[in-house]
Design an enzyme around this catalytic site. Structure first.
Site, PDB file in Angstrom:
ATOM      1  N   TYR A   1      15.783   8.928  -6.238  1.00  0.00           N
ATOM      2  CA  TYR A   1      15.799   8.906  -4.771  1.00  0.00           C
ATOM      3  C   TYR A   1      16.153  10.263  -4.198  1.00  0.00           C
ATOM      4  O   TYR A   1      15.616  10.665  -3.166  1.00  0.00           O
ATOM      5  CB  TYR A   1      16.731   7.807  -4.244  1.00  0.00           C
TER       6      TYR A   1
ATOM      7  N   GLN B   1       6.316   0.497   6.869  1.00  0.00           N
ATOM      8  CA  GLN B   1       6.764   0.195   5.504  1.00  0.00           C
ATOM      9  C   GLN B   1       7.303   1.467   4.870  1.00  0.00           C
ATOM     10  O   GLN B   1       7.778   1.448   3.747  1.00  0.00           O
ATOM     11  CB  GLN B   1       5.586  -0.296   4.666  1.00  0.00           C
TER      12      GLN B   1
ATOM     13  N   HIS C   1      11.216  -1.558   5.031  1.00  0.00           N
ATOM     14  CA  HIS C   1      11.605  -1.292   3.643  1.00  0.00           C
ATOM     15  C   HIS C   1      12.779  -0.331   3.503  1.00  0.00           C
ATOM     16  O   HIS C   1      13.021   0.197   2.433  1.00  0.00           O
ATOM     17  CB  HIS C   1      10.390  -0.774   2.853  1.00  0.00           C
TER      18      HIS C   1
ATOM     19  N   CYS D   1      31.268   4.466  -1.268  1.00  0.00           N
ATOM     20  CA  CYS D   1      31.426   3.798   0.028  1.00  0.00           C
ATOM     21  C   CYS D   1      32.683   4.306   0.734  1.00  0.00           C
ATOM     22  O   CYS D   1      33.779   4.246   0.157  1.00  0.00           O
ATOM     23  CB  CYS D   1      31.511   2.283  -0.183  1.00  0.00           C
TER      24      CYS D   1
ATOM     25  N   ASN E   1      -8.010   3.434   7.731  1.00  0.00           N
ATOM     26  CA  ASN E   1      -7.706   3.640   6.313  1.00  0.00           C
ATOM     27  C   ASN E   1      -8.901   4.332   5.666  1.00  0.00           C
ATOM     28  O   ASN E   1     -10.037   4.159   6.106  1.00  0.00           O
ATOM     29  CB  ASN E   1      -7.435   2.286   5.626  1.00  0.00           C
TER      30      ASN E   1
ATOM     31  N   GLU F   1      -9.841   3.663   2.677  1.00  0.00           N
ATOM     32  CA  GLU F   1     -10.464   2.724   1.728  1.00  0.00           C
ATOM     33  C   GLU F   1     -10.500   1.324   2.303  1.00  0.00           C
ATOM     34  O   GLU F   1      -9.761   1.015   3.230  1.00  0.00           O
ATOM     35  CB  GLU F   1      -9.607   2.634   0.458  1.00  0.00           C
TER      36      GLU F   1
HETATM   37  P1  NAD Z   1       0.049   2.352  -0.652  1.00  0.00           P
HETATM   38  O1  NAD Z   1       0.392   3.586  -1.421  1.00  0.00           O
HETATM   39  O2  NAD Z   1      -0.094   1.077  -1.359  1.00  0.00           O
HETATM   40  O3  NAD Z   1      -1.325   2.574   0.118  1.00  0.00           O
HETATM   41  C1  NAD Z   1      -1.602   3.699   0.878  1.00  0.00           C
HETATM   42  C2  NAD Z   1      -2.855   3.410   1.687  1.00  0.00           C
HETATM   43  O4  NAD Z   1      -3.069   4.515   2.535  1.00  0.00           O
HETATM   44  C3  NAD Z   1      -4.118   3.217   0.843  1.00  0.00           C
HETATM   45  O5  NAD Z   1      -4.779   2.078   1.295  1.00  0.00           O
HETATM   46  C4  NAD Z   1      -4.934   4.491   1.118  1.00  0.00           C
HETATM   47  O6  NAD Z   1      -6.321   4.246   1.149  1.00  0.00           O
HETATM   48  C5  NAD Z   1      -4.445   4.872   2.486  1.00  0.00           C
HETATM   49  N1  NAD Z   1      -4.473   6.299   2.788  1.00  0.00           N
HETATM   50  C6  NAD Z   1      -4.187   7.329   1.957  1.00  0.00           C
HETATM   51  N2  NAD Z   1      -4.262   8.494   2.618  1.00  0.00           N
HETATM   52  C7  NAD Z   1      -4.589   8.183   3.902  1.00  0.00           C
HETATM   53  C8  NAD Z   1      -4.797   8.951   5.076  1.00  0.00           C
HETATM   54  N3  NAD Z   1      -4.672  10.277   5.069  1.00  0.00           N
HETATM   55  N4  NAD Z   1      -5.099   8.321   6.229  1.00  0.00           N
HETATM   56  C9  NAD Z   1      -5.242   6.955   6.258  1.00  0.00           C
HETATM   57  N5  NAD Z   1      -5.054   6.173   5.173  1.00  0.00           N
HETATM   58  C10 NAD Z   1      -4.730   6.787   4.016  1.00  0.00           C
HETATM   59  O7  NAD Z   1       1.105   2.284   0.518  1.00  0.00           O
HETATM   60  P2  NAD Z   1       1.763   1.041   1.245  1.00  0.00           P
HETATM   61  O8  NAD Z   1       0.728   0.034   1.567  1.00  0.00           O
HETATM   62  O9  NAD Z   1       2.587   1.632   2.335  1.00  0.00           O
HETATM   63  O10 NAD Z   1       2.724   0.376   0.164  1.00  0.00           O
HETATM   64  C11 NAD Z   1       3.524   1.150  -0.678  1.00  0.00           C
HETATM   65  C12 NAD Z   1       5.018   0.891  -0.612  1.00  0.00           C
HETATM   66  O11 NAD Z   1       5.616   2.071  -1.109  1.00  0.00           O
HETATM   67  C13 NAD Z   1       5.551   0.739   0.786  1.00  0.00           C
HETATM   68  O12 NAD Z   1       6.242  -0.429   0.795  1.00  0.00           O
HETATM   69  C14 NAD Z   1       6.505   1.900   1.035  1.00  0.00           C
HETATM   70  O13 NAD Z   1       7.818   1.427   1.296  1.00  0.00           O
HETATM   71  C15 NAD Z   1       6.573   2.651  -0.242  1.00  0.00           C
HETATM   72  N6  NAD Z   1       6.244   4.110  -0.083  1.00  0.00           N
HETATM   73  C16 NAD Z   1       6.639   4.792   1.028  1.00  0.00           C
HETATM   74  C17 NAD Z   1       6.307   6.127   1.178  1.00  0.00           C
HETATM   75  C18 NAD Z   1       6.764   6.857   2.424  1.00  0.00           C
HETATM   76  O14 NAD Z   1       7.789   6.517   2.984  1.00  0.00           O
HETATM   77  N7  NAD Z   1       6.017   7.870   2.885  1.00  0.00           N
HETATM   78  C19 NAD Z   1       5.556   6.781   0.197  1.00  0.00           C
HETATM   79  C20 NAD Z   1       5.178   6.051  -0.950  1.00  0.00           C
HETATM   80  C21 NAD Z   1       5.515   4.708  -1.059  1.00  0.00           C
END
Ligand code: NAD
Length: 248
Positions: free
Chosen positions: A69, A103, A121, A149, A215, A217
């Site tokens: 983290y 998220q 999240h 803590c 998105n 994809e």
């Molecule tokens: P995911 O990684 O599963 O999916 C990312 C989505 O974003 C994909 O569908 C992809 O096609 C799309 N994408 C990628 N680049 C893009 C762009 N430039 N513009 C538009 N769309 C784009 O992410 P998720 O659905 O958020 O789930 C992953 C989990 O991981 C979440 O719950 C989150 O808490 C965590 N996470 C968070 C971060 C962050 O805080 N930035 C980063 C990684 C993972």
């Protein structure tokens, strides 16, 4: 329909809507340089996120999980919010009923000026005491030990929802209400497979909201969305949400 026309139609729905709810995922921060989990960069020291972001991993090796983290915090600290984060913050400031659900755990929406973000999240820059629930903000920095803590002296954990854990009740409740009451629901950069966030667009749709997906994809939302824009978040959101004169 060509993409420009689709954006124009979606933008009109947004302009006319009395209430808008936006759900963002890792894709909204991709152009800031924050890697998505499912992207190729989602590996750290050969550990999969699924093997680190769990209560079991923390019980097994707290230092390893905190080290990861801390690494993610540093990575995010070296990046900036992008035009998508700013477009959403600017729109909310216009005073329409607007709920931003994310998220993401990177805090970029707040940094761009969004207030009252529903964080489903958690947040990378917060620690939580598993004993008494005390929260503490964390500034980015290398791993130097497990945060303690300030109230009870116990070991703190990241204030993140791990795989297999339930979402914070208050945040989920707000998210559900915002999905149910939205006239327009915009889903940006989420693969829409992580529950229960993934079900929010369907809930909004079943209550009559226009669903707009941005998105790169196809996702499960694409099947029922009223408008799908295959484009990047930072390029598309300023065009969808900008109320400046001129056509998109
Ligand atoms: P995911 O990684 O599963 O999916 C990312 C989505 O974003 C994909 O569908 C992809 O096609 C799309 N994408 C990628 N680049 C893009 C762009 N430039 N513009 C538009 N769309 C784009 O992410 P998720 O659905 O958020 O789930 C992953 C989990 O991981 C979440 O719950 C989150 O808490 C965590 N996470 C968070 C971060 C962050 O805080 N930035 C980063 C990684 C993972």
């Amino acid at each position: 329909m060509p993409v420009n026309e689709r954006i124009r139609a979606a933008r009109e729905w947004i302009e006319r809507a009395g209430s808008i709810t936006v759900l963002t995922g890792a894709g909204v921060s991709a152009e800031s340089g924050v890697p998505t989990f499912r992207g190729a960069e989602g590996l750290w020291k050969k550990h999969r996120p699924e093997d680190l972001a769990t209560p079991e991993a923390f019980a097994r090796n707290r230092a390893l999980v905190w080290e990861w983290y801390r690494w993610r915090q540093e990575l995010v600290s070296g990046t900036e919010p992008n035009a998508a984060h700013y477009a959403l913050a600017a729109h909310a400031a216009r005073g329409v009923a607007f709920t931003l659900i994310t998220q993401n755990v990177d805090g970029h929406h707040e940094r761009a000026g969004s207030r009252d973000v529903v964080e489903l999240h958690g947040n990378l820059f917060r620690a939580r005491c598993p004993g008494d629930g005390t929260l503490a903000s964390l500034s980015a920095g290398p791993f130097t030990g497990i945060p303690v803590c300030p109230s009870c002296g116990g070991a703190m954990r990241p204030d993140i929802v791990w795989f297999g854990e339930s979402l914070p009740e208050a945040a989920l409740h707000r998210a559900l209400l915002a999905a149910e009451s939205a006239e327009v629901f915009v889903v940006v950069g989420t693969s829409a497979v992580v529950q229960p966030a993934a079900s929010l667009p369907g809930i909004a749709s079943s209550r009559g909201a226009k669903v707009i997906e941005v998105n790169l994809e196809e996702t499960p939302v694409s099947e029922f969305a009223d408008c799908v824009v295959r484009g990047t978040a930072a390029e598309t959101l300023p065009r969808l949400f900008s109320m400046e004169e001129g056509s998109p």
